[in-house]
Design a protein around this motif. Sequence first.
Motif, PDB file in Angstrom:
ATOM      1  N   PHE A 165       1.164  -1.310   0.097  1.00 15.45           N
ATOM      2  CA  PHE A 165       0.108  -0.142   0.014  1.00 15.45           C
ATOM      3  C   PHE A 165       0.959   1.166  -0.037  1.00 15.45           C
ATOM      4  O   PHE A 165       0.490   2.371  -0.960  1.00 15.45           O
ATOM      5  N   SER A 166       1.860   1.282   0.878  1.00 11.75           N
ATOM      6  CA  SER A 166       2.796   2.320   1.050  1.00 11.75           C
ATOM      7  C   SER A 166       3.290   2.586  -0.299  1.00 11.75           C
ATOM      8  O   SER A 166       3.560   3.792  -0.830  1.00 11.75           O
ATOM      9  N   MET A 167       3.970   1.264  -0.936  1.00 13.57           N
ATOM     10  CA  MET A 167       4.655   1.817  -2.117  1.00 13.57           C
ATOM     11  C   MET A 167       4.020   2.105  -3.284  1.00 13.57           C
ATOM     12  O   MET A 167       4.180   3.106  -4.178  1.00 13.57           O
ATOM     13  N   LEU A 168       2.686   1.699  -3.580  1.00 15.75           N
ATOM     14  CA  LEU A 168       1.644   2.081  -4.416  1.00 15.75           C
ATOM     15  C   LEU A 168       1.392   3.485  -4.339  1.00 15.75           C
ATOM     16  O   LEU A 168       1.486   4.230  -5.242  1.00 15.75           O
ATOM     17  N   ASN A 169       0.986   3.648  -2.987  1.00 17.98           N
ATOM     18  CA  ASN A 169       0.706   5.213  -2.868  1.00 17.98           C
ATOM     19  C   ASN A 169       1.882   6.239  -3.076  1.00 17.98           C
ATOM     20  O   ASN A 169       1.884   7.446  -3.655  1.00 17.98           O
ATOM     21  N   GLU A 170       3.389   5.781  -2.879  1.00 20.17           N
ATOM     22  CA  GLU A 170       4.349   6.487  -3.198  1.00 20.17           C
ATOM     23  C   GLU A 170       4.491   6.944  -4.668  1.00 20.17           C
ATOM     24  O   GLU A 170       5.027   7.825  -5.175  1.00 20.17           O
ATOM     25  N   ALA A 171       4.286   5.467  -5.466  1.00 21.98           N
ATOM     26  CA  ALA A 171       4.349   5.799  -6.820  1.00 21.98           C
ATOM     27  C   ALA A 171       3.335   6.459  -7.365  1.00 21.98           C
ATOM     28  O   ALA A 171       3.716   7.481  -8.332  1.00 21.98           O
ATOM     29  N   ARG A 172       2.031   6.549  -7.065  1.00 25.46           N
ATOM     30  CA  ARG A 172       1.193   7.486  -7.406  1.00 25.46           C
ATOM     31  C   ARG A 172       1.329   9.063  -7.079  1.00 25.46           C
ATOM     32  O   ARG A 172       1.019   9.687  -7.834  1.00 25.46           O
ATOM     33  N   GLU A 173       1.764   9.127  -5.784  1.00 29.76           N
ATOM     34  CA  GLU A 173       2.279  10.433  -5.491  1.00 29.76           C
ATOM     35  C   GLU A 173       3.483  11.012  -6.354  1.00 29.76           C
ATOM     36  O   GLU A 173       3.395  12.317  -6.896  1.00 29.76           O
ATOM     37  N   GLU A 174       4.401  10.192  -6.730  1.00 27.46           N
ATOM     38  CA  GLU A 174       5.556  10.489  -7.531  1.00 27.46           C
ATOM     39  C   GLU A 174       4.821  11.139  -9.060  1.00 27.46           C
ATOM     40  O   GLU A 174       5.285  11.778  -9.683  1.00 27.46           O
ATOM     41  N   ALA A 175       3.754  10.192  -9.378  1.00 27.72           N
ATOM     42  CA  ALA A 175       3.248  10.482 -10.866  1.00 27.72           C
ATOM     43  C   ALA A 175       2.373  11.526 -10.685  1.00 27.72           C
ATOM     44  O   ALA A 175       1.650  11.935 -11.922  1.00 27.72           O
TER      45      ALA A 175
END
Length: 673
Positions: free
Chosen positions: A186-196
Motif C-alpha cells: 500500500f505504501s509503495m503504491l501510494n508513493e508511486a502514485r504521488e510521484e506521478a
Amino acid sequence: MDLDTVLTLESARERAEILRRELETHNYRYYVLDDPVIPDAQYDKLMRELEQIEKKFPALVTPYSPTQRVGGKSREGFVTVRHLTPMLSLSNAFDEGELRDFDRRVRQALSGENVEYVVELKIDGLAVSLYYEDGIFVRGSTRGDGETGEDISENLRTIRSVPLRLRRPVPRLEVRGEVFMSKRSFSMLNEAREEAGEPLFANPRNAAAGTLRQLDPRITASRKLDLFTYGIGYSEGVDLPEHIAVLNLLREEGFKVNPEYKIFRNMEDLINYCYHWQTERFNLLYAIDGLVLKVNSLPLQERLGATAKSPRWAIAYKFPPEQAVTRVKNIFVRVGRTGVLTPTAELEPVRLAGTTVSKATLHNEDNIKEKDIRVGDLVLVQKAGDIIPEILAALPEKRTGAEKVWSMPAECPACGSKVVRAGGEAAARCTGMACPERLWEELIHFASRNAMDITGLGPAVISQLLSAGLIGDPADLYTLHYDDLASLERLGSKSARNLLGAIEKSKSASLSRLIFALGIRHVGERAAKILAGRYGSLDGLMSATPEELVNIPEIGPKIASSVVDFFANGQNRMVIDKLIKAGVNTRSEREGHSGGRYLDGKIFVITGVLEDFSRQQAQELVESLGGKVTSSVSRNTSYVVVGENPGSKYDKALALGITILNENEFKKIIAGN
C-alpha cells in the motif's frame, strides 16, 4: 527436463501435469505458508519448462495451469453474476456494551445451549466469493449488493494465494474471503502514485478495491494483492459441524487462512482479547479495522438465522479511530523521480497508532489551501489505514496570529530549475533532468531494459557512482573509464569491463528508446515510438511545436506540452548536447524511407518464433515505420508474419484470405522493398 525429450503428446501431458502439481505445491508454501523450500531460480526453471511444453502443445493448456494467472487482454467492463448463497454484511459493535448486548441476544435465542465464539481478525480489504466446480476455479466476484456481484475472475486469478485447483475435487464449493493489500505494498503504491501526481488511495481497503476493479488484469497483478479466506457460502460433498472445521478444511484445500483466531467460552476473556488487538494490530504486516465474532457451532448458526441484511450469529467489533493533536513546525518539499514536489509537514512529535509521528505528507498545494493549514497551526492528525500519517484538519480557533501561510516555491529547492504546474493537474514539478534529488531514479530508468538497456547498471552501482561523484547526469555515464568502475566496491575487473561494454553498446540504441530513456513526462514507450517514427531524429523532435505535436495520432495536448517544456529547459538541453557529443544515436535508421512512415495504416500480427528478431524487436521495427502490431487477427489485419510453430492465428489468416509473410518477406517490407 530437456524439451527435446518430450516426443509425444501423451508424454508431454504427463510431464505438464507433474510440473503443475509441483508448482502448485511451491505456490502454496510460498504464498500461503510463507515457507518456501526451493530458491526462486529453481521455481522459475520449472515454470519455464511448463511454459515451453504448453507453447509446443497448446491443447495441453488448462484454466488452472500456473501459467494462466495473468491474462493478456483488457476487458471493456464487468458482468454481473449471482451468488449461490447471499453474501450478508455484518452488524457492527463499537464498544464493550454492544458486544455484551450481542452475547445476551445470542444466549436468549439459544436458551440452555453451551455457546462458544470464534474470534477472527477483520481484514481491511474487499469481500469476494470464489466458486469451484470439481475442484477447479470457475469464477470469482465481489460482494456487490449481497445477491449479485461483479465477475472479477481474471483479476482474482492474478492473486497467488488464490488456488486455481483444490487438493480434492469437491463437486461445488463457494468460498468467501477478503482480498487485501499489505501495508508495505500500500505504501509503495501510494508513493508511486504521488510521484506521478496521481490521486492517492485513502487506505488499503480502497487500494484493494480499486485494484480488483481494474479492467486490465496485468495492472492488478503488478500490485501484489493477497487473500485470506474465512468461510463457505455453499457446498456440495462437504458436511462440517463447526466454523473451526470450516477454517481447517479451507487450509487443507490450499487456501490461506489467517492464523490469528481463537475460541472463547466467556465474554470477559473475549473482550480482553479485543482490547489486546486494539493496540497489537499496529505490529501486523496488513491492516485490520476490528475483529469478527462468530458462533462456532454451524447448527446453532442455522437456528439463529439472519435478518434481511445480517446474520444473527456474528458481529464485527470495530476499532475506534486513533487521532491526536500536534503542531506544524514547518513545511518543506521533497522532490521525487518524476520531479513532483511534495509538501511535507514537520510536526512536533506525537504518539499515534503505535509509533511516534514527526512528519505528515500534505500531498499538494491545493490540499494545503483547502484545509487552510499554516506553519505554526495546531492540527488534528491520524494514520490513513493505520499506516500513513495525515493531517485531517487545522484548528483555526487555536491560532495566536503568529501562524504563516505557505505557498509552493517557484524554483526547485534542490537544483534551482523552474517549477511548473500543468493545467488541470494538482502536482507541481521540477523541470530539471539533472536535479540531484531525482537523479538516482532517473538513472535507473535511463539504464532500464526498455530504455537504453545498460546491463549491469543497477541501483547499487548507480548509488556508488553518485556517492563517488563520478556522474551528475545520464550523459556522464559515457565518460566513465575502467579505473572509475574498477575502484567501486564489489565490482571486479570482469564486471567493470562488461559494464563499459554495455554502456558503449547502448550508444546504438534506437531513437525511440532514447526518447523514452530521457524520462519526459507522459511519454511512455508507445509515445516514444510514435515520436521517433514521426520526426526521425532527436533534433527534429526538439524543434517541434505544440501545434505539430497535437496533430499526430495518439499524441494529445498533455504529451505535446510536456515535450515542448522538456526541450525548452536549458539543463535538459545541456544533458542532450553531452549525449550527442558522446556518440549516442539520435536518428532513426528508417529516416530515409518516406520520412520513416511508409507503413502508416498497416496492421501486422506476428505468430510463431522468428529466427532473427524477438517479438518485441519486430514490433518496434513496424511501429517505427508507422505501422501497428495487434495480438488478434481480423478483417482489418494487413499482414500476418509467420515464424516457426505458428498458432491458430495462422489458420485464421488463411481462412480470411489475409496476406501471410514469412520472415524473409517481412524483412523486405521492413527494408522498404
